[in-house]
Motif scaffolding. Sequence first.
Motif, PDB file in Angstrom:
ATOM      1  N   HIS A  93    -102.914 -51.240  38.140  1.00  0.00           N
ATOM      2  CA  HIS A  93    -103.434 -50.790  39.430  1.00  0.00           C
ATOM      3  C   HIS A  93    -104.711 -51.542  39.810  1.00  0.00           C
ATOM      4  N   VAL A  94    -105.632 -51.634  38.865  1.00  0.00           N
ATOM      5  CA  VAL A  94    -106.911 -52.288  39.136  1.00  0.00           C
ATOM      6  C   VAL A  94    -106.710 -53.771  39.454  1.00  0.00           C
ATOM      7  N   VAL A 127    -114.208 -59.631  32.371  1.00  0.00           N
ATOM      8  CA  VAL A 127    -113.469 -58.448  31.912  1.00  0.00           C
ATOM      9  C   VAL A 127    -113.739 -57.304  32.876  1.00  0.00           C
ATOM     10  N   LYS A 128    -112.673 -56.763  33.426  1.00  0.00           N
ATOM     11  CA  LYS A 128    -112.770 -55.593  34.314  1.00  0.00           C
ATOM     12  C   LYS A 128    -112.239 -54.396  33.539  1.00  0.00           C
ATOM     13  N   HIS A 129    -113.164 -53.554  33.088  1.00  0.00           N
ATOM     14  CA  HIS A 129    -112.784 -52.435  32.223  1.00  0.00           C
ATOM     15  C   HIS A 129    -111.978 -51.390  32.978  1.00  0.00           C
ATOM     16  N   THR A 130    -110.888 -50.914  32.351  1.00  0.00           N
ATOM     17  CA  THR A 130    -110.112 -49.800  32.891  1.00  0.00           C
ATOM     18  C   THR A 130    -109.958 -48.746  31.806  1.00  0.00           C
ATOM     19  N   PHE A 131    -109.812 -47.521  32.237  1.00  0.00           N
ATOM     20  CA  PHE A 131    -109.717 -46.409  31.295  1.00  0.00           C
ATOM     21  C   PHE A 131    -108.280 -46.048  30.952  1.00  0.00           C
ATOM     22  N   GLN A 132    -107.345 -46.655  31.659  1.00  0.00           N
ATOM     23  CA  GLN A 132    -105.942 -46.325  31.443  1.00  0.00           C
ATOM     24  C   GLN A 132    -105.114 -47.596  31.284  1.00  0.00           C
ATOM     25  N   ALA A 133    -103.973 -47.446  30.632  1.00  0.00           N
ATOM     26  CA  ALA A 133    -103.035 -48.560  30.475  1.00  0.00           C
ATOM     27  C   ALA A 133    -101.620 -48.013  30.592  1.00  0.00           C
ATOM     28  N   ILE A 134    -100.724 -48.834  31.125  1.00  0.00           N
ATOM     29  CA  ILE A 134     -99.326 -48.440  31.264  1.00  0.00           C
ATOM     30  C   ILE A 134     -98.540 -49.012  30.089  1.00  0.00           C
ATOM     31  N   CYS A 135     -97.813 -48.150  29.392  1.00  0.00           N
ATOM     32  CA  CYS A 135     -97.015 -48.569  28.240  1.00  0.00           C
ATOM     33  C   CYS A 135     -95.605 -48.955  28.684  1.00  0.00           C
ATOM     34  N   MET A 136     -94.914 -49.680  27.829  1.00  0.00           N
ATOM     35  CA  MET A 136     -93.545 -50.072  28.135  1.00  0.00           C
ATOM     36  C   MET A 136     -92.618 -48.857  28.225  1.00  0.00           C
ATOM     37  N   THR A 137     -92.982 -47.774  27.532  1.00  0.00           N
ATOM     38  CA  THR A 137     -92.134 -46.586  27.513  1.00  0.00           C
ATOM     39  C   THR A 137     -92.440 -45.619  28.660  1.00  0.00           C
ATOM     40  N   ASP A 138     -93.495 -45.890  29.410  1.00  0.00           N
ATOM     41  CA  ASP A 138     -93.853 -45.019  30.527  1.00  0.00           C
ATOM     42  C   ASP A 138     -92.807 -45.098  31.637  1.00  0.00           C
ATOM     43  N   LYS A 139     -92.570 -43.976  32.284  1.00  0.00           N
ATOM     44  CA  LYS A 139     -91.646 -43.946  33.418  1.00  0.00           C
ATOM     45  C   LYS A 139     -92.384 -44.408  34.673  1.00  0.00           C
ATOM     46  N   PRO A 140     -91.900 -45.461  35.319  1.00  0.00           N
ATOM     47  CA  PRO A 140     -92.590 -46.006  36.496  1.00  0.00           C
ATOM     48  C   PRO A 140     -92.881 -44.960  37.564  1.00  0.00           C
ATOM     49  N   SER A 141     -91.931 -44.075  37.835  1.00  0.00           N
ATOM     50  CA  SER A 141     -92.114 -43.089  38.904  1.00  0.00           C
ATOM     51  C   SER A 141     -93.265 -42.129  38.617  1.00  0.00           C
ATOM     52  N   GLU A 142     -93.609 -41.976  37.343  1.00  0.00           N
ATOM     53  CA  GLU A 142     -94.679 -41.051  36.967  1.00  0.00           C
ATOM     54  C   GLU A 142     -96.035 -41.747  36.919  1.00  0.00           C
ATOM     55  N   VAL A 143     -96.094 -42.926  36.290  1.00  0.00           N
ATOM     56  CA  VAL A 143     -97.396 -43.564  36.053  1.00  0.00           C
ATOM     57  C   VAL A 143     -97.991 -44.205  37.304  1.00  0.00           C
ATOM     58  N   ASP A 195    -110.019 -72.338  36.236  1.00  0.00           N
ATOM     59  CA  ASP A 195    -110.087 -71.188  37.134  1.00  0.00           C
ATOM     60  C   ASP A 195    -110.946 -70.068  36.563  1.00  0.00           C
ATOM     61  N   THR A 196    -111.268 -69.105  37.444  1.00  0.00           N
ATOM     62  CA  THR A 196    -111.851 -67.848  36.999  1.00  0.00           C
ATOM     63  C   THR A 196    -110.715 -66.933  36.578  1.00  0.00           C
ATOM     64  N   LEU A 197    -110.734 -66.461  35.341  1.00  0.00           N
ATOM     65  CA  LEU A 197    -109.716 -65.540  34.831  1.00  0.00           C
ATOM     66  C   LEU A 197    -110.346 -64.160  34.680  1.00  0.00           C
ATOM     67  N   ILE A 198    -109.709 -63.162  35.279  1.00  0.00           N
ATOM     68  CA  ILE A 198    -110.202 -61.789  35.228  1.00  0.00           C
ATOM     69  C   ILE A 198    -109.239 -60.958  34.396  1.00  0.00           C
ATOM     70  N   LEU A 199    -109.723 -60.447  33.280  1.00  0.00           N
ATOM     71  CA  LEU A 199    -108.899 -59.631  32.389  1.00  0.00           C
ATOM     72  C   LEU A 199    -109.106 -58.165  32.706  1.00  0.00           C
ATOM     73  N   THR A 200    -108.048 -57.450  33.042  1.00  0.00           N
ATOM     74  CA  THR A 200    -108.156 -56.017  33.291  1.00  0.00           C
ATOM     75  C   THR A 200    -107.618 -55.254  32.084  1.00  0.00           C
ATOM     76  N   GLY A 201    -108.366 -54.216  31.693  1.00  0.00           N
ATOM     77  CA  GLY A 201    -107.935 -53.430  30.542  1.00  0.00           C
ATOM     78  C   GLY A 201    -109.116 -52.848  29.793  1.00  0.00           C
ATOM     79  N   ASP A 202    -108.844 -52.356  28.613  1.00  0.00           N
ATOM     80  CA  ASP A 202    -109.850 -51.710  27.777  1.00  0.00           C
ATOM     81  C   ASP A 202    -110.765 -52.764  27.152  1.00  0.00           C
ATOM     82  N   LYS A 203    -112.018 -52.775  27.569  1.00  0.00           N
ATOM     83  CA  LYS A 203    -112.970 -53.774  27.065  1.00  0.00           C
ATOM     84  C   LYS A 203    -113.181 -53.669  25.558  1.00  0.00           C
ATOM     85  N   ASN A 204    -112.995 -52.461  25.029  1.00  0.00           N
ATOM     86  CA  ASN A 204    -113.180 -52.270  23.582  1.00  0.00           C
ATOM     87  C   ASN A 204    -112.085 -52.942  22.769  1.00  0.00           C
TER      88      ASN A 204
END
Length: 335
Positions: free
Chosen positions: A88-89, A62-78, A35-44
Amino acid sequence: MDWCFMRIVIDAMGSDNHPEPDVVGAVEAAREFGDTLILTGDKNQINPILSQQDTTGLDIQVKHTFQAICMTDKPSEVIKSKPDSSVHVGLKLVKNGEADAFVSMGNTGAILGAAMLRAVGLGRIKGIKRPSIGVIFPIKSRPFLIDNGTNAECKPEYLLQFGIMGSLYVERMRGITNPRVGLISNGEEEGKGTELIREAGSLLAASGLNYVGNIEPKEFVFGSVDVAVCDGFTGNILMKTAEAIAKYMSEEIRTQIQAGPVTAVGGLLAKPAFAKVRKQLNPEEVGGAPLLGVDGVVIIGHGRSSAYAVKQAVRQARRMVENKVVEAIMTGLTK
């Protein structure tokens, strides 16, 4: 069904040890499935790991994104504060028809929240009141437990829809015609359980599903049903208790085998049998759990997932696409 190639998105920033397990798992999946696999996240962070893999002949993007959601992030906020996250991407790629499924080992609450909202994710299937995570229990009968922690507080009509979605999932994914559906309770008798259980039982009995009534956990474990319905609070405790007991039993057996020379020899002779049981009980064989009720295929895995678990989650995602599970739920709700 003829083999078909797909476009699967993997949230490369999802797992606890991201992006290595996520990237390596994507490479293994691309190699096995083509398959075609598309990785979203920080390319660096993604590209250095990707460069260490043999990707000859593989279609990995690779689909570069500038943000990432952490396990400690509150879902309602992020959900609103991180619109360019790898979650999101990735979901938007599925929503826009640029990918067939989304896989993440990340923050379950954030993935659920983003996927439910049509403005930022996929949106709910028309008529669905609460999307739900279900999981195939890694035991011999492979029953499907729904809800596995998504909705701690439920109404009877939610449990009815969980039963419908779970039945359709098992029918499509396991090829079981008219799956047996049970409602987890503290007793098999019809009047047992809380008011929620009693009211949900009445709805399930009149639903046209192959509803077998209340079941206790022992019936669930020993194969009395194909689909077990419960609220997310109960389901999550049931799953975590089962995982803890399995770990305890494994460690205790190992301790007793090593207690003396006779048991050590017996353990050596039984090693192949233990290996089979260990593989059967290993949750990484399943890879991840489907989020049912959203308008697209979403698989959510454990944060501690290995590359192998990521690959298995991709397997789950592509099988859901092949077997048209989302379409089946859409049609099933209108009957």
